[in-house]
Design a protein around this motif. Structure first.
Motif, PDB file in Angstrom:
ATOM      1  N   LEU A   1       0.828  -1.202   0.000  1.00 36.09           N
ATOM      2  CA  LEU A   1       0.000   0.000   0.000  1.00 36.09           C
ATOM      3  C   LEU A   1       0.864   1.255   0.000  1.00 36.09           C
ATOM      4  O   LEU A   1       0.594   2.217  -0.737  1.00 36.09           O
ATOM      5  N   LEU A   2       1.925   1.228   0.798  1.00 40.31           N
ATOM      6  CA  LEU A   2       2.835   2.375   0.839  1.00 40.31           C
ATOM      7  C   LEU A   2       3.532   2.575  -0.508  1.00 40.31           C
ATOM      8  O   LEU A   2       3.682   3.710  -0.980  1.00 40.31           O
ATOM      9  N   ALA A   3       3.951   1.468  -1.124  1.00 42.90           N
ATOM     10  CA  ALA A   3       4.599   1.559  -2.435  1.00 42.90           C
ATOM     11  C   ALA A   3       3.635   2.120  -3.479  1.00 42.90           C
ATOM     12  O   ALA A   3       3.998   2.991  -4.290  1.00 42.90           O
ATOM     13  N   GLY A   4       2.390   1.617  -3.471  1.00 45.67           N
ATOM     14  CA  GLY A   4       1.383   2.126  -4.402  1.00 45.67           C
ATOM     15  C   GLY A   4       1.082   3.593  -4.162  1.00 45.67           C
ATOM     16  O   GLY A   4       0.881   4.359  -5.109  1.00 45.67           O
ATOM     17  N   TYR A   5       1.079   3.986  -2.891  1.00 46.33           N
ATOM     18  CA  TYR A   5       0.823   5.387  -2.532  1.00 46.33           C
ATOM     19  C   TYR A   5       1.912   6.305  -3.076  1.00 46.33           C
ATOM     20  O   TYR A   5       1.624   7.320  -3.725  1.00 46.33           O
ATOM     21  N   PHE A   6       3.171   5.964  -2.839  1.00 38.90           N
ATOM     22  CA  PHE A   6       4.266   6.834  -3.268  1.00 38.90           C
ATOM     23  C   PHE A   6       4.402   6.848  -4.795  1.00 38.90           C
ATOM     24  O   PHE A   6       4.699   7.891  -5.391  1.00 38.90           O
TER      25      PHE A   6
ATOM     26  N   LEU B   1      -4.917   5.855   1.683  1.00 39.06           N
ATOM     27  CA  LEU B   1      -3.889   5.054   2.343  1.00 39.06           C
ATOM     28  C   LEU B   1      -4.263   4.794   3.801  1.00 39.06           C
ATOM     29  O   LEU B   1      -4.168   3.660   4.284  1.00 39.06           O
ATOM     30  N   GLY B   2      -4.685   5.838   4.508  1.00 39.84           N
ATOM     31  CA  GLY B   2      -5.051   5.672   5.901  1.00 39.84           C
ATOM     32  C   GLY B   2      -6.207   4.700   6.089  1.00 39.84           C
ATOM     33  O   GLY B   2      -6.155   3.806   6.944  1.00 39.84           O
TER      34      GLY B   2
ATOM     35  N   SER C   1      -8.618  -8.619   1.693  1.00 35.03           N
ATOM     36  CA  SER C   1      -9.071  -8.682   0.298  1.00 35.03           C
ATOM     37  C   SER C   1      -9.640  -7.342  -0.160  1.00 35.03           C
ATOM     38  O   SER C   1      -9.503  -6.970  -1.325  1.00 35.03           O
ATOM     39  N   LEU C   2     -10.267  -6.599   0.749  1.00 39.27           N
ATOM     40  CA  LEU C   2     -10.804  -5.277   0.409  1.00 39.27           C
ATOM     41  C   LEU C   2      -9.665  -4.319   0.067  1.00 39.27           C
ATOM     42  O   LEU C   2      -9.723  -3.588  -0.932  1.00 39.27           O
ATOM     43  N   ALA C   3      -8.638  -4.321   0.897  1.00 41.04           N
ATOM     44  CA  ALA C   3      -7.505  -3.419   0.678  1.00 41.04           C
ATOM     45  C   ALA C   3      -6.773  -3.742  -0.614  1.00 41.04           C
ATOM     46  O   ALA C   3      -6.342  -2.837  -1.341  1.00 41.04           O
ATOM     47  N   ILE C   4      -6.626  -5.027  -0.922  1.00 40.96           N
ATOM     48  CA  ILE C   4      -5.968  -5.424  -2.173  1.00 40.96           C
ATOM     49  C   ILE C   4      -6.776  -4.955  -3.373  1.00 40.96           C
ATOM     50  O   ILE C   4      -6.231  -4.423  -4.352  1.00 40.96           O
TER      51      ILE C   4
ATOM     52  N   ILE D   1      -4.159   1.735  -8.523  1.00 40.77           N
ATOM     53  CA  ILE D   1      -3.069   1.577  -9.491  1.00 40.77           C
ATOM     54  C   ILE D   1      -3.602   1.649 -10.923  1.00 40.77           C
ATOM     55  O   ILE D   1      -2.991   2.296 -11.797  1.00 40.77           O
ATOM     56  N   ASN D   2      -4.742   1.002 -11.181  1.00 43.97           N
ATOM     57  CA  ASN D   2      -5.353   1.079 -12.512  1.00 43.97           C
ATOM     58  C   ASN D   2      -5.654   2.523 -12.897  1.00 43.97           C
ATOM     59  O   ASN D   2      -5.409   2.942 -14.035  1.00 43.97           O
ATOM     60  N   GLN D   3      -6.198   3.289 -11.946  1.00 42.63           N
ATOM     61  CA  GLN D   3      -6.519   4.680 -12.232  1.00 42.63           C
ATOM     62  C   GLN D   3      -5.267   5.514 -12.439  1.00 42.63           C
ATOM     63  O   GLN D   3      -5.221   6.375 -13.325  1.00 42.63           O
ATOM     64  N   THR D   4      -4.230   5.251 -11.657  1.00 41.03           N
ATOM     65  CA  THR D   4      -2.969   5.972 -11.843  1.00 41.03           C
ATOM     66  C   THR D   4      -2.399   5.708 -13.227  1.00 41.03           C
ATOM     67  O   THR D   4      -1.927   6.624 -13.911  1.00 41.03           O
ATOM     68  N   ILE D   5      -2.459   4.467 -13.656  1.00 46.33           N
ATOM     69  CA  ILE D   5      -1.980   4.115 -15.004  1.00 46.33           C
ATOM     70  C   ILE D   5      -2.793   4.838 -16.061  1.00 46.33           C
ATOM     71  O   ILE D   5      -2.263   5.294 -17.079  1.00 46.33           O
ATOM     72  N   SER D   6      -4.103   5.004 -15.811  1.00 49.22           N
ATOM     73  CA  SER D   6      -4.988   5.558 -16.845  1.00 49.22           C
ATOM     74  C   SER D   6      -4.680   7.009 -17.193  1.00 49.22           C
ATOM     75  O   SER D   6      -4.997   7.456 -18.292  1.00 49.22           O
TER      76      SER D   6
END
Length: 219
Positions: free
Chosen positions: A114-119, A159-160, A172-175, A182-187
């Motif tokens: 989550l931290l990696a995805g956030y940064f 993130l929080g 499973s919810l957090a994943i 991540i999909n939206q960031t890529i978009s």
């Protein structure tokens, strides 16, 4: 079914019944297109997610991804049914991924993910937000800064909440939420625009309709 024709017919009917000014019919039609599009997507996603047994994961992914998309923008397909197909596949995929991976990922590893995805998303927001969307080009510098700041604030809130979900609800919810973010960031990244446009062309042979009706919202 043609969303535009349905919205036009409904707008014309309502304008006659309510004696609306003819100049407002197109505004009403546009608003109805967005409402009908959102309803169809929501009903489709909820129904399929329920049948697949991943409704909580998909709902959490939608909550994470949709708000982020409103703030950050991003690539769209050029037709509503193509947008719908891609959106449904991505959110169902996020839900399935959450259910599948929860048995393999430890709590610590998931928090680090989550931290990696956030940064990573933070850097992408600074570089590319707001992404260009149909019917809503933002060129004003102050407006662009505003959407960057709002996107950064939203990512921090996400993130929080996600870390709390990992510890006190279901991993499973957090994943699923992480996959949606991540999909939206890529978009809204340059490679994301290219990829989605390629997918759009592949779907073009199956769906032939007018341009997506959403004005910057997730269609």
């Amino acid at each position: 079914m043609n969303i535009n024709q349905l919205a036009v017919g409904t707008a014309n009917y309502l304008s006659k019944e309510l004696a609306l000014d003819t100049s407002k019919i197109d505004t009403l039609r546009f608003g109805l297109e967005i409402i009908f599009a959102a309803l169809i997507k929501g009903i489709t996603l909820v129904t399929l997610a329920h049948l697949l047994g991943i409704l909580p994961e998909v709902m959490f992914a939608m909550a994470c991804g949709a708000v982020y998309r409103l703030l950050s923008g991003g690539a769209h397909c050029n037709g509503y049914w193509r947008c719908l197909t891609l959106g449904v596949v991505m959110y169902l995929g996020a839900g399935e991924l959450g259910v599948f991976l929860k048995r393999y990922l430890s709590t610590d590893f998931l928090v680090y993910s989550l931290l990696a995805g956030y940064f990573l998303s933070l850097l992408c927001v600074m570089a590319w937000v707001p992404g260009e969307v149909p019917f809503k080009k933002i060129t004003n510098i102050s407006e662009r800064i505003k959407f960057k700041i709002l996107s950064l604030i939203y990512l921090s809130l996400w993130l929080g909440v996600s870390i709390i979900v990992v510890h006190y609800a279901s991993p499973s919810l957090a994943i699923a939420g992480l996959a949606a973010v991540i999909n939206q960031t890529i978009s809204f990244s340059p490679p994301g625009y290219k990829t989605i446009h390629q997918i759009d062309r592949l779907l073009a042979g199956l769906f032939k309709e007018r341009r997506c009706p959403a004005n910057g919202a997730d269609c």
